[in-house]
Motif scaffolding. Structure first.
Motif, PDB file in Angstrom:
ATOM      1  N   GLU A  23       0.833  -1.198   0.000  1.00  0.00           N
ATOM      2  CA  GLU A  23       0.000   0.000   0.000  1.00  0.00           C
ATOM      3  C   GLU A  23       0.876   1.259   0.000  1.00  0.00           C
ATOM      4  OE1 GLU A  23      -3.350   0.153  -0.192  1.00  0.00           O
ATOM      5  OE2 GLU A  23      -3.333  -2.027  -0.407  1.00  0.00           O
ATOM      6  N   PRO A  24       0.396   2.344  -0.611  1.00  0.00           N
ATOM      7  CA  PRO A  24       1.176   3.583  -0.628  1.00  0.00           C
ATOM      8  C   PRO A  24       1.575   4.072   0.769  1.00  0.00           C
ATOM      9  CG  PRO A  24      -0.621   3.731  -2.206  1.00  0.00           C
ATOM     10  CD  PRO A  24      -0.819   2.451  -1.453  1.00  0.00           C
ATOM     11  N   HIS A  25       0.673   3.915   1.751  1.00  0.00           N
ATOM     12  CA  HIS A  25       1.017   4.379   3.099  1.00  0.00           C
ATOM     13  C   HIS A  25       2.146   3.537   3.700  1.00  0.00           C
ATOM     14  CE1 HIS A  25      -0.877   1.190   5.588  1.00  0.00           C
ATOM     15  NE2 HIS A  25      -1.724   1.093   4.591  1.00  0.00           N
ATOM     16  N   GLU A  26       2.240   2.268   3.300  1.00  0.00           N
ATOM     17  CA  GLU A  26       3.353   1.429   3.770  1.00  0.00           C
ATOM     18  C   GLU A  26       4.669   1.869   3.136  1.00  0.00           C
ATOM     19  OE1 GLU A  26       1.619  -2.944   4.684  1.00  0.00           O
ATOM     20  OE2 GLU A  26       1.395  -2.308   2.599  1.00  0.00           O
ATOM     21  N   ALA A  27       4.612   2.231   1.848  1.00  0.00           N
ATOM     22  CA  ALA A  27       5.822   2.724   1.179  1.00  0.00           C
ATOM     23  C   ALA A  27       6.307   4.003   1.846  1.00  0.00           C
ATOM     24  CB  ALA A  27       5.535   2.975  -0.309  1.00  0.00           C
ATOM     25  N   ARG A  28       5.376   4.876   2.209  1.00  0.00           N
ATOM     26  CA  ARG A  28       5.750   6.135   2.865  1.00  0.00           C
ATOM     27  C   ARG A  28       6.336   5.865   4.249  1.00  0.00           C
ATOM     28  NH1 ARG A  28       4.469  11.491   1.996  1.00  0.00           N
ATOM     29  NH2 ARG A  28       4.890  12.788   3.808  1.00  0.00           N
ATOM     30  N   SER A  29       5.700   4.987   4.994  1.00  0.00           N
ATOM     31  CA  SER A  29       6.184   4.664   6.341  1.00  0.00           C
ATOM     32  C   SER A  29       7.585   4.051   6.280  1.00  0.00           C
ATOM     33  CB  SER A  29       5.197   3.697   7.014  1.00  0.00           C
ATOM     34  OG  SER A  29       5.680   3.278   8.255  1.00  0.00           O
ATOM     35  N   GLY A  30       7.803   3.145   5.335  1.00  0.00           N
ATOM     36  CA  GLY A  30       9.121   2.533   5.166  1.00  0.00           C
ATOM     37  C   GLY A  30      10.163   3.559   4.753  1.00  0.00           C
ATOM     38  N   ALA A  31       9.777   4.450   3.835  1.00  0.00           N
ATOM     39  CA  ALA A  31      10.706   5.487   3.376  1.00  0.00           C
ATOM     40  C   ALA A  31      11.097   6.400   4.531  1.00  0.00           C
ATOM     41  CB  ALA A  31      10.080   6.294   2.240  1.00  0.00           C
ATOM     42  N   GLU A  32      10.113   6.808   5.335  1.00  0.00           N
ATOM     43  CA  GLU A  32      10.407   7.700   6.458  1.00  0.00           C
ATOM     44  C   GLU A  32      11.343   7.040   7.464  1.00  0.00           C
ATOM     45  OE1 GLU A  32       6.502   8.814   7.801  1.00  0.00           O
ATOM     46  OE2 GLU A  32       6.418  10.532   6.428  1.00  0.00           O
ATOM     47  N   ALA A  33      11.240   5.723   7.611  1.00  0.00           N
ATOM     48  CA  ALA A  33      12.102   5.010   8.553  1.00  0.00           C
ATOM     49  C   ALA A  33      13.510   4.785   7.996  1.00  0.00           C
ATOM     50  CB  ALA A  33      11.467   3.665   8.925  1.00  0.00           C
ATOM     51  N   LEU A  34      13.627   4.621   6.669  1.00  0.00           N
ATOM     52  CA  LEU A  34      14.924   4.306   6.046  1.00  0.00           C
ATOM     53  C   LEU A  34      15.725   5.535   5.615  1.00  0.00           C
ATOM     54  CD1 LEU A  34      13.774   1.333   3.772  1.00  0.00           C
ATOM     55  CD2 LEU A  34      15.216   1.155   5.808  1.00  0.00           C
ATOM     56  N   LEU A  35      15.033   6.611   5.259  1.00  0.00           N
ATOM     57  CA  LEU A  35      15.719   7.774   4.690  1.00  0.00           C
ATOM     58  C   LEU A  35      16.813   8.376   5.573  1.00  0.00           C
ATOM     59  CD1 LEU A  35      12.839   9.593   2.789  1.00  0.00           C
ATOM     60  CD2 LEU A  35      15.036   8.885   1.826  1.00  0.00           C
ATOM     61  N   PRO A  36      16.618   8.482   6.898  1.00  0.00           N
ATOM     62  CA  PRO A  36      17.697   9.083   7.692  1.00  0.00           C
ATOM     63  C   PRO A  36      19.030   8.355   7.557  1.00  0.00           C
ATOM     64  CG  PRO A  36      15.680   9.025   8.970  1.00  0.00           C
ATOM     65  CD  PRO A  36      15.421   8.233   7.720  1.00  0.00           C
ATOM     66  N   ALA A  37      18.996   7.027   7.491  1.00  0.00           N
ATOM     67  CA  ALA A  37      20.242   6.271   7.358  1.00  0.00           C
ATOM     68  C   ALA A  37      20.867   6.491   5.976  1.00  0.00           C
ATOM     69  CB  ALA A  37      19.988   4.783   7.602  1.00  0.00           C
ATOM     70  N   ILE A  38      20.039   6.503   4.920  1.00  0.00           N
ATOM     71  CA  ILE A  38      20.557   6.723   3.559  1.00  0.00           C
ATOM     72  C   ILE A  38      21.158   8.129   3.461  1.00  0.00           C
ATOM     73  CG2 ILE A  38      19.899   6.982   1.130  1.00  0.00           C
ATOM     74  CD1 ILE A  38      17.795   4.777   1.605  1.00  0.00           C
ATOM     75  N   LEU A  39      20.429   9.130   3.948  1.00  0.00           N
ATOM     76  CA  LEU A  39      20.923  10.508   3.881  1.00  0.00           C
ATOM     77  C   LEU A  39      22.152  10.692   4.762  1.00  0.00           C
ATOM     78  CD1 LEU A  39      17.493  12.352   3.881  1.00  0.00           C
ATOM     79  CD2 LEU A  39      19.096  12.167   1.979  1.00  0.00           C
ATOM     80  N   GLY A  40      22.168  10.020   5.906  1.00  0.00           N
ATOM     81  CA  GLY A  40      23.351  10.091   6.769  1.00  0.00           C
ATOM     82  C   GLY A  40      24.570   9.503   6.082  1.00  0.00           C
ATOM     83  N   GLY A  41      24.369   8.412   5.336  1.00  0.00           N
ATOM     84  CA  GLY A  41      25.476   7.805   4.594  1.00  0.00           C
ATOM     85  C   GLY A  41      25.977   8.716   3.494  1.00  0.00           C
ATOM     86  N   GLY A 181      25.333  13.704  15.565  1.00  0.00           N
ATOM     87  CA  GLY A 181      24.560  14.171  14.423  1.00  0.00           C
ATOM     88  C   GLY A 181      24.666  13.262  13.218  1.00  0.00           C
ATOM     89  N   ASN A 182      25.477  12.221  13.277  1.00  0.00           N
ATOM     90  CA  ASN A 182      25.602  11.272  12.171  1.00  0.00           C
ATOM     91  C   ASN A 182      25.468   9.864  12.732  1.00  0.00           C
ATOM     92  OD1 ASN A 182      26.255   9.673   9.984  1.00  0.00           O
ATOM     93  ND2 ASN A 182      27.748  11.125   9.204  1.00  0.00           N
ATOM     94  N   ALA A 183      24.400   9.194  12.331  1.00  0.00           N
ATOM     95  CA  ALA A 183      24.126   7.862  12.863  1.00  0.00           C
ATOM     96  C   ALA A 183      24.973   6.779  12.206  1.00  0.00           C
ATOM     97  CB  ALA A 183      22.644   7.527  12.673  1.00  0.00           C
ATOM     98  N   LEU A 184      25.620   7.093  11.065  1.00  0.00           N
ATOM     99  CA  LEU A 184      26.282   6.037  10.304  1.00  0.00           C
ATOM    100  C   LEU A 184      27.395   5.364  11.093  1.00  0.00           C
ATOM    101  CD1 LEU A 184      26.084   4.614   7.611  1.00  0.00           C
ATOM    102  CD2 LEU A 184      27.890   6.092   6.781  1.00  0.00           C
ATOM    103  N   ASP A 185      28.182   6.144  11.835  1.00  0.00           N
ATOM    104  CA  ASP A 185      29.252   5.522  12.608  1.00  0.00           C
ATOM    105  C   ASP A 185      28.687   4.580  13.668  1.00  0.00           C
ATOM    106  OD1 ASP A 185      28.186   7.720  13.936  1.00  0.00           O
ATOM    107  OD2 ASP A 185      30.096   8.362  14.807  1.00  0.00           O
ATOM    108  N   ASP A 186      27.549   4.952  14.248  1.00  0.00           N
ATOM    109  CA  ASP A 186      26.913   4.096  15.249  1.00  0.00           C
ATOM    110  C   ASP A 186      26.328   2.835  14.602  1.00  0.00           C
ATOM    111  OD1 ASP A 186      27.188   6.089  17.501  1.00  0.00           O
ATOM    112  OD2 ASP A 186      26.019   7.254  16.086  1.00  0.00           O
ATOM    113  N   ILE A 187      25.768   2.987  13.392  1.00  0.00           N
ATOM    114  CA  ILE A 187      25.239   1.831  12.656  1.00  0.00           C
ATOM    115  C   ILE A 187      26.371   0.865  12.331  1.00  0.00           C
ATOM    116  CG2 ILE A 187      24.136   1.103  10.500  1.00  0.00           C
ATOM    117  CD1 ILE A 187      22.649   3.824  10.548  1.00  0.00           C
ATOM    118  N   LEU A 188      27.511   1.409  11.893  1.00  0.00           N
ATOM    119  CA  LEU A 188      28.656   0.547  11.573  1.00  0.00           C
ATOM    120  C   LEU A 188      29.119  -0.227  12.794  1.00  0.00           C
ATOM    121  CD1 LEU A 188      30.619   3.007   9.280  1.00  0.00           C
ATOM    122  CD2 LEU A 188      29.569   0.862   8.574  1.00  0.00           C
ATOM    123  N   ARG A 189      29.121   0.426  13.956  1.00  0.00           N
ATOM    124  CA  ARG A 189      29.498  -0.282  15.189  1.00  0.00           C
ATOM    125  C   ARG A 189      28.500  -1.387  15.499  1.00  0.00           C
ATOM    126  NH1 ARG A 189      31.615   4.560  16.824  1.00  0.00           N
ATOM    127  NH2 ARG A 189      29.689   5.362  17.656  1.00  0.00           N
TER     128      ARG A 189
END
Length: 196
Positions: A23-41, A181-189
């Motif tokens: 559903e479109p609302h699921e795509a939006r919810s998934g995007a909102e959850a994933l985008l910070p990590a992609i943009l942080g990278g 301010g950057n989650a990527l280093d924490d994700i890598l750990r």
């Protein structure tokens, strides 16, 4: 305007929903959850690349054509999206960790989010490439880096530009364990611990 809204207006979230049969609302919810990590990278790459590093990177990864591929009616070849994720995250373990964390936030399954990640990476990379090409005047290398900072500043309504702790919003703030301010280093750990 938030980047999720921009991607929705461009038809990107609808394309992801169609491709993954959700559903479109699921795509939006998934995007909102994933985008910070992609943009942080992407931000990490921009900080490490100097000069026109981000613009060069986006071009090397396929530029605006990546967005066109996701928007096209035929099934998307996600190999370019996997290449983008490999560049910004460095390993599949990080992608898995991002999907698991986004699942906790969005309520969507990690398997679905793992399928969404390369499509969203292509969409964001292509979108930013097109916007950067339109916004940057000839001879200005910092246009994309500045735009990325602005996007991160407005991401999911979190923080003002310059207030890095809140700039990633949502998942990024949750994952930013050391508050830099950057989650990527924490994700890598996290990925390193999961591997060990």
């Amino acid at each position: 305007m938030q980047i999720t809204d921009m991607l929705a207006q461009a038809g990107g979230l609808q394309s992801i929903a169609r491709e993954l049969e959700i559903e479109p609302h699921e795509a939006r919810s998934g995007a909102e959850a994933l985008l910070p990590a992609i943009l942080g990278g992407l931000r990490k790459q921009a900080q490490g690349g100097g000069g026109g590093g981000l613009g060069d990177l986006l071009g090397q990864l396929g530029g605006g054509e990546l967005m066109d591929q996701v928007l096209a009616p035929q099934k998307t070849d996600v190999a370019p999206g996997d290449a983008v994720l490999g560049q910004i995250f460095g390993s599949r373990d990080v992608s898995r960790t991002v999907a698991q964390s986004a699942s906790a936030q969005s309520g969507l399954s990690p398997e679905l989010l793992k399928k969404m990640l390369p499509l969203l990476a292509m969409l964001v990379t292509g979108f930013m490439s097109k916007q950067g090409a339109a916004a940057a005047a000839p001879g200005q290398g910092g246009g994309l880096g500045g735009m990325l900072g602005g996007v991160l500043g407005g991401m999911l309504g979190g923080g003002q530009p310059g207030q890095q702790g809140g700039a990633l919003g949502g998942l990024g703030a949750l994952l930013d364990a050391n508050g830099d301010g950057n989650a990527l280093d924490d994700i890598l750990r996290l990925a390193g611990k999961a591997r060990g």
